[in-house]
Motif scaffolding. Sequence first.
Motif, mmCIF file in Angstrom:
data_model
loop_
_atom_site.group_PDB
_atom_site.id
_atom_site.type_symbol
_atom_site.label_atom_id
_atom_site.label_comp_id
_atom_site.label_asym_id
_atom_site.label_seq_id
_atom_site.Cartn_x
_atom_site.Cartn_y
_atom_site.Cartn_z
ATOM 1 N N LYS A 73 1.918 2.870 2.669
ATOM 2 C CA LYS A 73 1.589 3.795 3.758
ATOM 3 C C LYS A 73 1.678 3.075 5.098
ATOM 4 O O LYS A 73 1.596 1.855 5.175
ATOM 5 N N SER B 276 0.820 -1.214 0.000
ATOM 6 C CA SER B 276 0.000 0.000 0.000
ATOM 7 C C SER B 276 0.851 1.259 0.000
ATOM 8 O O SER B 276 0.400 2.326 -0.433
ATOM 9 N N LYS C 79 6.545 1.191 5.067
ATOM 10 C CA LYS C 79 5.481 1.543 4.132
ATOM 11 C C LYS C 79 5.286 0.494 3.046
ATOM 12 O O LYS C 79 4.166 0.213 2.646
ATOM 13 N N HIS D 104 -0.023 2.319 8.711
ATOM 14 C CA HIS D 104 -1.416 2.194 9.147
ATOM 15 C C HIS D 104 -1.578 2.737 10.565
ATOM 16 O O HIS D 104 -1.835 1.989 11.505
#
Length: 345
Positions: A188, A186, A220, A190
């Motif tokens: 990113k 992703s 990430k 969380h």
Amino acid sequence: MLRTFVITMMLFSLSPSQAADNGSGLEAGMVNPGFHEKPSWFKNSFLDLGDDVDEAAEEGKRIILYFHQDGCPYCAKLLNENFTIKKIVDKTRAGFQLIGINMWGDRSVTGIDGSETTEKALAESLNVKYTPTLLFLDEQGRPVLRLNGYYPPHKFEQALDYVARHQEKRQSYRDYLKAHQPVAASGKLHRQADYLQPPLDLRASARRGERPLLVLMEMKQCPPCDELHQDILKRPELSKTLQEFDVAVVDVWSSEQLITPVGKTVESTKWAEQLGIQYTPSMVLFDSKGEEIFRSEAYLRSFHTHAILDYVLSGSYLKQANFQRYVQARAADMRARGESVDLME
């Protein structure tokens, strides 16, 4: 004094030979349902490790010691998934000779230094707490890399490449992993709204009281991190238990400053290095005094993730130092209440 208990990701059961030795009631020749058949291409070793290292070196290969035990679902996952992927099998066979060691076994082992021991004594001397544990040895029998617990295929393949290519002579495993991320993620972190937010101050005095602290060491580009947050931690019972913790997500490659549980100011990546983090996500749990009490460093599904949280939250780690026995008792209690127990759910 720092007390660190390490996750063992399985329920304990005996091999056929152990059952006979320990009077468990199994007759000779009976099938142990927890036994996992190893691939035929594993080395049929006499467990003279010095000879094994020399023989492998003569073929331009290195040794992997595979510590396992019966009834271990993550051992089965390693054998049934990783070692059914042709690319991984080909790389393993080309670069290594792989030797199985039963962490509870009584077979005689001759160590690298020529000393006589047993499988279980060797496992204990090497502080093997997880199964599977894989210890990669160089041509002199020195440890090059150690994998504590199950690594999914893309991570396992990276470990094979790192050792087979002798990359330890050029860079650390952490740096190698940073440069090799073959699976899209992703991209990113969380960090949920109810987690601790940066700048992170992980001291108990800066948090919400006496609650245990769960630090999720992540990055990430991390598909397993995505799975942890998007699936496992969202499950209702796990989500409810998680509310009893202070939770912080730490980027293992970030230069963000944080204050550690014992009050030291350090960059996130430096703290991860100091803690010896080499897998993401890793779960590191601390008590209200800032002492590490537990960690897991491998791929986990819901059952074992929840067991870790319960183990710490209930204070069971203070009474039962052996996590695997806690897991066994917890599963038995769940079954007695009529609840379903699936170790790989």
